[in-house]
Motif scaffolding. Structure first.
Motif, mmCIF file in Angstrom:
data_model
loop_
_atom_site.group_PDB
_atom_site.id
_atom_site.type_symbol
_atom_site.label_atom_id
_atom_site.label_comp_id
_atom_site.label_asym_id
_atom_site.label_seq_id
_atom_site.Cartn_x
_atom_site.Cartn_y
_atom_site.Cartn_z
ATOM 1 N N ALA A 110 24.565 -23.992 -1.445
ATOM 2 C CA ALA A 110 23.563 -24.965 -1.648
ATOM 3 C C ALA A 110 22.159 -24.527 -0.929
ATOM 4 O O ALA A 110 22.089 -23.304 -0.486
ATOM 5 C CB ALA A 110 24.106 -26.182 -0.551
ATOM 6 N N GLY A 111 21.219 -25.387 -1.282
ATOM 7 C CA GLY A 111 19.964 -25.024 -0.645
ATOM 8 C C GLY A 111 19.851 -24.715 0.843
ATOM 9 O O GLY A 111 19.473 -23.699 1.202
ATOM 10 N N ALA A 112 20.340 -25.642 1.464
ATOM 11 C CA ALA A 112 20.580 -25.687 3.048
ATOM 12 C C ALA A 112 21.237 -24.181 3.604
ATOM 13 O O ALA A 112 20.870 -23.489 4.330
ATOM 14 C CB ALA A 112 20.975 -26.726 3.719
ATOM 15 N N LEU B 133 10.133 -18.450 1.668
ATOM 16 C CA LEU B 133 9.661 -19.370 0.952
ATOM 17 C C LEU B 133 10.843 -20.479 0.547
ATOM 18 O O LEU B 133 12.013 -19.791 -0.039
ATOM 19 C CB LEU B 133 8.942 -19.104 -0.293
ATOM 20 N N ASP B 134 10.875 -21.786 0.763
ATOM 21 C CA ASP B 134 11.991 -22.673 0.270
ATOM 22 C C ASP B 134 11.424 -23.179 -1.219
ATOM 23 O O ASP B 134 10.543 -24.019 -1.389
ATOM 24 C CB ASP B 134 11.880 -23.802 1.137
ATOM 25 N N GLY B 135 12.134 -22.650 -2.217
ATOM 26 C CA GLY B 135 11.804 -22.530 -3.675
ATOM 27 C C GLY B 135 13.052 -23.465 -4.259
ATOM 28 O O GLY B 135 13.079 -23.377 -5.568
ATOM 29 N N VAL C 283 19.860 -23.552 -7.819
ATOM 30 C CA VAL C 283 20.479 -23.716 -9.176
ATOM 31 C C VAL C 283 20.477 -24.942 -9.519
ATOM 32 O O VAL C 283 20.403 -25.399 -10.740
ATOM 33 C CB VAL C 283 21.625 -22.944 -9.209
ATOM 34 N N HIS C 284 21.088 -25.986 -8.513
ATOM 35 C CA HIS C 284 21.519 -27.161 -8.833
ATOM 36 C C HIS C 284 20.148 -28.139 -9.098
ATOM 37 O O HIS C 284 20.393 -29.212 -8.926
ATOM 38 C CB HIS C 284 22.447 -27.909 -7.837
ATOM 39 N N LYS C 285 19.070 -27.624 -9.004
ATOM 40 C CA LYS C 285 17.798 -28.400 -9.159
ATOM 41 C C LYS C 285 16.952 -27.596 -10.192
ATOM 42 O O LYS C 285 16.335 -28.409 -11.061
ATOM 43 C CB LYS C 285 17.008 -28.609 -7.816
ATOM 44 N N SER C 286 16.682 -26.552 -10.091
ATOM 45 C CA SER C 286 15.594 -25.829 -11.020
ATOM 46 C C SER C 286 16.323 -25.393 -12.137
ATOM 47 O O SER C 286 15.658 -25.152 -13.354
ATOM 48 C CB SER C 286 14.999 -24.687 -10.026
HETATM 49 C C1 PLP Z 1 12.513 -28.337 -0.889
HETATM 50 C C2 PLP Z 1 14.216 -28.552 -0.727
HETATM 51 N N1 PLP Z 1 14.542 -27.572 0.221
HETATM 52 C C3 PLP Z 1 15.880 -27.699 0.483
HETATM 53 C C4 PLP Z 1 16.932 -28.590 0.027
HETATM 54 C C5 PLP Z 1 18.489 -28.569 0.513
HETATM 55 O O1 PLP Z 1 19.223 -28.273 -0.693
HETATM 56 P P1 PLP Z 1 20.697 -28.733 -0.560
HETATM 57 O O2 PLP Z 1 20.606 -30.147 -0.895
HETATM 58 O O3 PLP Z 1 21.366 -28.107 -1.885
HETATM 59 O O4 PLP Z 1 21.069 -28.260 0.587
HETATM 60 C C6 PLP Z 1 16.472 -29.501 -0.823
HETATM 61 C C7 PLP Z 1 17.207 -30.785 -1.426
HETATM 62 O O5 PLP Z 1 17.166 -31.142 -2.487
HETATM 63 C C8 PLP Z 1 14.809 -29.494 -1.281
HETATM 64 O O6 PLP Z 1 14.321 -30.382 -1.990
#
Ligand code: PLP
Length: 482
Positions: free
Chosen positions: A138-140, A244-246, A270-273
């Motif tokens: 995941a992003g986090a 960078l948080d992309g 990947v699940h957003k961009s």
């Molecule tokens: C800018 C940003 N960083 C981090 C995250 C965290 O991603 P995730 O929900 O996959 O952990 C998000 C979530 O959408 C986000 O918008």
């Protein structure tokens, strides 16, 4: 006496003994003949007994209770739900991918490894970074991977005094949470009045204790840092790494490369961009890329191509180790791979430009009624707000609930934290002008209601199966039983 059940009755309430769908009794007998006696049921399970029609209707009704992107527009800023081509679902579920055993020998999974290698290469190409790990789920999780990679980098240099991570107040909430979870002290810096990094505040916070500066790009007020190279130079001069948080790279892909912005580390969602569905808690994928000097510290193994064969290289002596069992959420990565293969090249620029154009279309259309807090061109999302004192006591949460009556999901509200009564709208690049016009029209009608009949907005929603609830009791004394 007739029993009239409400249409939303539970399947258990609808159940009648002996009611069932088509049954293949011969086949059932045949199957049970193969099962050892000890595993056969001794009594009938207590499941609802329904006809096939009742069962199908029950599940169809349940599926329609949830608001979903396949049904309507979903303007949820920051947690984008965008177009996820159904074809990619089919491709990622092909038996050759879906039936792979995670412990299968490399020679038996060359196709899967080829696709994962391809994704690593395409991510490198679109970001300019030297290497990517696909492990984070995941992003986090990507952020955590990035911060631990940074620590491995500093530790290898015996630079142990770096205990701080600097995070601007426009960062995504997961950034400070990640830094804290990794054991760092979070140094928060306030942003400048224009919503961007206050360079003086950054300079003051930087020291030989700084391990990493984490910047969300675009930041959570939807803005791009105009002086990003200068910020990167200051970070590097202090001996820290620039992260960078992309997550929202769909606003930047094809327009800029993070490597050119001075990024040492970066995660992408990947699940957003890149087209995998987001929402509902996953699964996701947050690949992390690193510049050449940091790449050796990324998690292992990575997919390599050697003598025409794809192989998992565990030979990374400086690697921080593993961040996830096996190779990450492969089915999500595969969707991203399809997307990158399909839109590689010039189309990415168009995708990013559309994301920015759509957000600015909504911002420009609504800013006179719903104050655009930072009145300037935004990136992929725009932040609107209101002053309840000028809005007959209506709050942002009331507007969000009223939007449901107009058939729209609510935008993200009360986030970013630095904007009072925030409404964060992200149309995404894949919505049409007609859809955005319909959303703008609904917002304008709600604005008129606020002036003429504010109570209608305060009592909303009026059309949902659950309307206004007592939110305090719902939180403190939840009644979770039917
Ligand atoms: C800018 C940003 N960083 C981090 C995250 C965290 O991603 P995730 O929900 O996959 O952990 C998000 C979530 O959408 C986000 O918008």
């Amino acid at each position: 006496m007739k029993t009239i059940l409400p249409h939303n009755a539970l399947s258990l309430e609808k159940s009648r003994p002996g009611r069932r769908g088509v049954r293949f009794e011969q086949a059932e007998k045949h199957a049970s003949a193969y099962l050892p006696e000890a595993y056969l049921r001794k009594s009938v399970p207590k499941l609802p007994e329904l006809s096939e029609f009742e069962t199908v209707r029950h599940f169809t009704r349940l599926s329609e209770l949830n608001y979903c992107l396949d049904g309507e527009f979903y303007p949820l800023g920051s947690c984008t739900m965008k177009y996820n081509p159904k074809a990619y679902d089919v491709l990622s579920a092909l038996p050759g991918f879906a039936n792979v055993h995670p412990l299968a020998p490399e020679s038996a999974v060359q196709g899967t490894l080829e696709a994962l290698y391809g994704l690593q290469e395409l991510l490198k190409k679109v970001t300019g970074l030297a290497a990517f790990t696909l492990q984070p789920a995941a992003g986090a999780h990507g952020e955590l991977t990035g911060i631990l990679t940074a620590r491995a980098y500093h530790d290898a240099r015996k630079d142990f005094k770096r205990t701080e991570v600097i995070v601007p107040d426009t960062a995504h909430g997961t950034n400070p949470a990640t830094a804290h979870m990794a054991g760092y002290t979070v140094v928060n810096i306030k942003s400048a009045p224009d919503g961007r990094v206050d360079k003086e505040a950054l300079q003051q916070a930087l020291s030989d204790k700084t391990a990493v500066v984490m910047l969300t790009v675009p930041n959570t007020v939807g803005l791009f840092e105009t002086d990003i190279r200068e910020i990167a130079d200051r970070v590097h001069k202090a001996g820290a790494l620039f992260y960078l948080d992309g997550a929202n790279f769909n606003a930047l892909a094809g327009l800029v490369k993070p490597a050119d912005m001075g990024a040492d580390l970066m995660h992408l969602n990947v699940h957003k961009s890149f087209a995998a569905p987001h929402g509902g808690g996953g699964p996701g994928a947050g690949p992390v890329g690193a510049a050449a000097h940091v790449a050796p510290f990324l998690p292992k193994p990575m997919v390599e191509l050697k003598n025409g064969k794809y192989t998992l290289s565990g030979k990374m002596p400086k690697s921080l180790g593993k961040m996830k069992a096996f190779f990450g959420n492969i089915a999500v990565c595969l969707r991203g791979y399809c997307y990158l293969r399909q839109f590689d090249g010039q189309t990415f620029r168009q995708i990013a430009e559309n994301a920015v154009l759509n957000a600015n279309y909504v911002r420009a259309a609504l800013k006179d009624k719903f104050n655009a807090f930072f009145d300037c061109i935004c990136m992929h999302e725009c932040v609107l707000s209101i002053n309840p004192a000028e809005m007959n006591g209506v709050h942002t949460s009331d507007i969000a609930k009223r939007l449901l009556d107009y058939g729209f999901y609510a935008p993200t509200i009360y986030f970013p934290l630095i904007v009072p009564e925030a409404m964060m709208v992200e149309p995404t690049e894949t919505e049409s002008k007609q859809m955005m016009d319909a959303f703008v029209d609904a917002m304008e009608q709600i604005y008129t209601e606020i002036q003429t009949e504010p109570q209608t907005v305060k009592d909303a929603p009026h059309s949902q199966c659950v309307c206004r609830i007592d939110e305090v009791s719902a939180a403190r004394e939840p009644n979770l039983r039917w």
